[in-house]
Design an enzyme around this catalytic site. Structure first.
Site, PDB file in Angstrom:
ATOM      1  N   HIS A  20       0.826  -1.206   0.000  1.00 11.58           N
ATOM      2  CA  HIS A  20       0.000   0.000   0.000  1.00 11.58           C
ATOM      3  C   HIS A  20       0.856   1.249   0.000  1.00 11.58           C
ATOM      4  O   HIS A  20       1.605   1.503   0.942  1.00 11.58           O
ATOM      5  CB  HIS A  20      -0.904   0.007   1.239  1.00 11.58           C
ATOM      6  CG  HIS A  20      -2.004   1.019   1.165  1.00 11.58           C
ATOM      7  ND1 HIS A  20      -3.217   0.748   0.596  1.00 11.58           N
ATOM      8  CD2 HIS A  20      -2.055   2.307   1.582  1.00 11.58           C
ATOM      9  CE1 HIS A  20      -3.988   1.816   0.676  1.00 11.58           C
ATOM     10  NE2 HIS A  20      -3.304   2.788   1.265  1.00 11.58           N
ATOM     11  N   ASP A  22       0.265   5.504  -1.041  1.00 10.33           N
ATOM     12  CA  ASP A  22      -0.741   6.506  -1.410  1.00 10.33           C
ATOM     13  C   ASP A  22      -0.188   7.628  -2.280  1.00 10.33           C
ATOM     14  O   ASP A  22      -0.764   8.723  -2.324  1.00 10.33           O
ATOM     15  CB  ASP A  22      -1.351   7.112  -0.146  1.00 10.33           C
ATOM     16  CG  ASP A  22      -2.462   6.248   0.428  1.00 10.33           C
ATOM     17  OD1 ASP A  22      -3.439   5.975  -0.299  1.00 10.33           O
ATOM     18  OD2 ASP A  22      -2.357   5.828   1.590  1.00 10.33           O
ATOM     19  N   GLU A 125      -9.015   1.622  -2.406  1.00  9.49           N
ATOM     20  CA  GLU A 125      -9.110   1.651  -0.946  1.00  9.49           C
ATOM     21  C   GLU A 125     -10.478   2.179  -0.528  1.00  9.49           C
ATOM     22  O   GLU A 125     -10.696   3.373  -0.411  1.00  9.49           O
ATOM     23  CB  GLU A 125      -7.999   2.514  -0.351  1.00  9.49           C
ATOM     24  CG  GLU A 125      -7.929   2.413   1.159  1.00  9.49           C
ATOM     25  CD  GLU A 125      -6.761   3.166   1.755  1.00  9.49           C
ATOM     26  OE1 GLU A 125      -6.411   2.888   2.910  1.00  9.49           O
ATOM     27  OE2 GLU A 125      -6.203   4.039   1.061  1.00  9.49           O
ATOM     28  N   HIS A 152     -12.964   2.142   4.041  1.00  9.43           N
ATOM     29  CA  HIS A 152     -11.895   2.974   4.576  1.00  9.43           C
ATOM     30  C   HIS A 152     -12.286   3.282   6.019  1.00  9.43           C
ATOM     31  O   HIS A 152     -12.660   2.370   6.763  1.00  9.43           O
ATOM     32  CB  HIS A 152     -11.658   4.218   3.716  1.00  9.43           C
ATOM     33  CG  HIS A 152     -10.410   4.950   4.069  1.00  9.43           C
ATOM     34  ND1 HIS A 152     -10.412   6.231   4.568  1.00  9.43           N
ATOM     35  CD2 HIS A 152      -9.109   4.569   4.046  1.00  9.43           C
ATOM     36  CE1 HIS A 152      -9.175   6.609   4.823  1.00  9.43           C
ATOM     37  NE2 HIS A 152      -8.349   5.614   4.517  1.00  9.43           N
ATOM     38  N   HIS A 193      -8.577  -1.816   7.415  1.00 14.14           N
ATOM     39  CA  HIS A 193      -9.593  -0.790   7.675  1.00 14.14           C
ATOM     40  C   HIS A 193     -10.951  -1.344   8.091  1.00 14.14           C
ATOM     41  O   HIS A 193     -11.792  -0.578   8.558  1.00 14.14           O
ATOM     42  CB  HIS A 193      -9.795   0.150   6.470  1.00 14.14           C
ATOM     43  CG  HIS A 193      -8.780   1.227   6.361  1.00 14.14           C
ATOM     44  ND1 HIS A 193      -8.737   2.313   7.207  1.00 14.14           N
ATOM     45  CD2 HIS A 193      -7.745   1.392   5.492  1.00 14.14           C
ATOM     46  CE1 HIS A 193      -7.731   3.100   6.865  1.00 14.14           C
ATOM     47  NE2 HIS A 193      -7.100   2.564   5.832  1.00 14.14           N
ATOM     48  N   HIS A 214      -2.308  -3.193   4.688  1.00  9.53           N
ATOM     49  CA  HIS A 214      -1.503  -2.362   5.596  1.00  9.53           C
ATOM     50  C   HIS A 214      -2.141  -2.374   6.989  1.00  9.53           C
ATOM     51  O   HIS A 214      -2.805  -1.438   7.389  1.00  9.53           O
ATOM     52  CB  HIS A 214      -1.315  -0.946   5.059  1.00  9.53           C
ATOM     53  CG  HIS A 214      -2.568  -0.166   4.749  1.00  9.53           C
ATOM     54  ND1 HIS A 214      -3.588  -0.654   3.957  1.00  9.53           N
ATOM     55  CD2 HIS A 214      -2.966   1.092   5.114  1.00  9.53           C
ATOM     56  CE1 HIS A 214      -4.544   0.255   3.854  1.00  9.53           C
ATOM     57  NE2 HIS A 214      -4.194   1.323   4.556  1.00  9.53           N
ATOM     58  N   ASP A 322       2.282   2.078   3.804  1.00  7.93           N
ATOM     59  CA  ASP A 322       1.364   3.222   3.803  1.00  7.93           C
ATOM     60  C   ASP A 322       2.101   4.534   3.598  1.00  7.93           C
ATOM     61  O   ASP A 322       1.714   5.582   4.128  1.00  7.93           O
ATOM     62  CB  ASP A 322       0.516   3.279   5.087  1.00  7.93           C
ATOM     63  CG  ASP A 322      -0.785   4.069   4.901  1.00  7.93           C
ATOM     64  OD1 ASP A 322      -1.103   4.438   3.754  1.00  7.93           O
ATOM     65  OD2 ASP A 322      -1.470   4.325   5.906  1.00  7.93           O
TER      66      ASP A 322
END
Length: 398
Positions: A20, A22, A125, A152, A193, A214, A322
C-alpha cells in the site's frame, strides 16, 4: 558483513512487494496530478515519501499503488475520482518505463523482477469506490485494479469499518455478494480498515485468499485498525497474507493518544487530518515541536512482524508501509528507502533469508497467483453477478 549490507543483498534477490502506497492521492492533493511539477524521477524529499531513486534504494520490486479516494466523496463522484487515480498510475507507468512495469498478474510481477523494473499494481481503498455496483467493480478490475479494501475509515452501505460505530455487525447480504464477485473476477479482498466482524464475515465467505494490505497486530498495539489474533490464526486455512504497516499510531501504543491530539489540531486549522501537503506538514511540525511525539522505530515494526509470524506463520505475512498516506513514520523508515533497515533488524533477530524472501516477495506473488486460480475455477462455473443492494439488502442503506 554487517546486517545492513546483508539486508541489501537479500533485497536485491528478493525485493519488497509493498501492499500500500498513497502516492497517487498525494499527487492529486499537491499538484493536481501535474507530473512535471512532481517528477518522481528526481528526489522529492521534503515533498513526498516516495520517488524512484528512493524506491530503488529501498529494494522495492513490486508496489500496489493505492487508488484511494476519501469517504467524503460518495456516489458517482467517488467513482470518477477513483478513475482519475487509476489514470495517474497509468501515466506514471508510461512516463517511467525503465523503472515501472504495469502488472496485472503474478506472472507479470515475476517478469518485472527479471527485467529489473518495479511491478506496478493497483488497489482501490474503500468499497465506496464502486457505488454499490458490481458492474463498477468489474470495470475497475478490467482497468487493472487487483485488490479492493472493503471500507476505509467510515462504514459503507454493505460493510462495517474498524473506525466507525458498528451498524451491520460485519457484512450485509450484498457485502457477501461483493466478496463472491471479487473472487470470481480475481480481485483480492483487502481487509485492512474493516471491523473485526467484517474480517470474519469476509473470510468465511471468500473462496480465495484475502489480504490485509496495511495492518499490524492488535495484540501488540490495541488499535481497531489492527488484526486480532483469532483472525491472524485463521490466515493459514484461508491462504491469505497480512502486510504489517508502519503507521506509528497503529504500531506504537504510546502514539495513539498523541496522534488523536495531532489530528484535532489539524481539524482546528481547517485541514483534513490525513493531509500531507507541505502546508499541512508545517502545521504538523509546529504541533510536534510543542508536543514531542512518541517515536516508533524499525524495532517497533519488527515486534509486530515477530508476533504475526508466530501466530499466522511465515507464509502469511508481508509489508504494507502506507507511504504518502501518513504524516509520521518510524525512525529508520521515514521514506521508501528504509526497507533495508527493517530487514537488517529482522536479521539481527535471527530471521533466515528463506523467511525474509517470503516476507518481502514470495508471499505477495503467491497470494495473487492463488486468487487467479480461484477466479479461473469460479468463472468456469458461473457468470457475472447482477445482484443489487436493493434486492439483497431490501433497500439502499445510505
Amino acid at each position: 558483513m554487517d546486517h545492513l549490507e546483508r539486508a541489501r543483498e537479500i533485497l536485491a534477490a528478493h525485493p519488497v512487494v509493498d501492499g500500500h502506497n498513497d502516492l497517487p492521492w498525494a499527487l492529486r492533493e499537491q499538484v493536481g496530478y501535474d507530473l512535471d511539477v512532481r517528477d518522481i524521477a528526481a528526489d522529492q524529499r521534503g515533498l513526498l515519501q516516495t520517488d524512484i531513486p528512493r524506491l530503488r534504494a529501498g529494494g522495492v520490486g513490486g508496489q500496489f499503488w493505492s487508488v484511494y479516494v476519501r469517504t467524503d466523496l460518495t456516489g458517482d463522484a467517488a467513482v470518477s475520482a477513483t478513475l482519475e487515480q487509476i489514470d495517474v498510475v497509468a501515466e506514471l507507468i508510461a512516463r517511467y518505463p525503465n523503472h515501472l512495469r504495469r502488472a496485472l498478474s503474478a506472472e507479470d510481477m515475476e517478469k518485472a523482477r527479471a527485467e529489473g523494473r518495479i511491478a506496478s499494481l493497483m488497489g482501490a481503498e474503500g468499497g465506496h469506490s464502486i457505488n454499490n455496483s458490481l458492474g463498477t467493480l468489474r470495470a475497475l478490475h478490467a482497468l487493472g485494479v487487483r485488490y479492493m479494501t472493503l471500507t476505509h475509515n467510515d462504514n459503507i452501505d454493505w460493510a462495517d469499518s474498524a473506525t466507525d460505530v458498528p451498524r451491520l455487525g460485519g457484512l450485509s447480504a450484498f457485502g457477501h455478494e461483493v466478496v463472491r464477485e471479487m473472487n470470481r473476477v480475481g480481485m483480492l479482498v483487502d481487509l485492512s480498515h474493516v471491523a473485526a466482524t467484517t474480517m470474519r464475515d469476509a473470510m468465511a465467505t471468500s473462496t480465495a485468499p484475502v489480504i490485509f494490505s496495511h495492518s499490524s497486530a492488535r495484540a501488540v498495539c490495541d488499535h481497531p485498525r489492527n488484526i486480532p489474533d483469532d483472525v491472524l490464526a485463521a490466515l493459514p486455512a484461508n491462504g491469505g497474507v497480512a502486510m504489517a504497516t508502519f503507521v506509528p499510531k497503529f504500531v506504537l501504543p504510546a502514539a495513539v493518544a498523541w496522534t488523536q491530539a495531532a489530528d484535532r489540531n489539524m481539524r482546528e486549522h481547517g485541514l483534513h487530518h490525513l493531509d500531507t501537503s507541505p502546508q499541512a506538514m508545517r502545521i504538523h511540525e509546529d504541533f510536534e515541536a510543542a508536543h514531542p511525539r512518541p517515536e516508533a522505530t524499525t524495532a517497533t515494526v519488527a515486534d509486530h512482524l515477530d508476533h504475526m509470524r508466530e501466530v499466522a506463520g511465515v507464509d502469511h505475512i508481508g509489508i504494507g508501509g502506507d507511504y504518502d498516506g501518513t504524516a509520521f513514520l518510524p525512525r529508520g523508515l521515514e521514506d521508501v528507502s528504509g526497507y533495508p533497515n527493517l530487514i537488517a533488524e529482522l536479521l539481527r533477530r535471527g530471521w533466515s533469508e528463506r523467511d525474509l524472501a517470503k516476507l518481502t516477495w514470495r508471499n505477495a506473488v503467491r497470494v495473487l497467483r492463488d486468487a487467479e486460480a480461484v477466479a479461473r475455477h469460479e468463472q468456469s462455473g458461473r457468470g457475472p453477478s447482477h445482484a443489487t443492494i436493493e434486492e439483497l439488502d431490501g433497500r439502499a442503506l445510505r
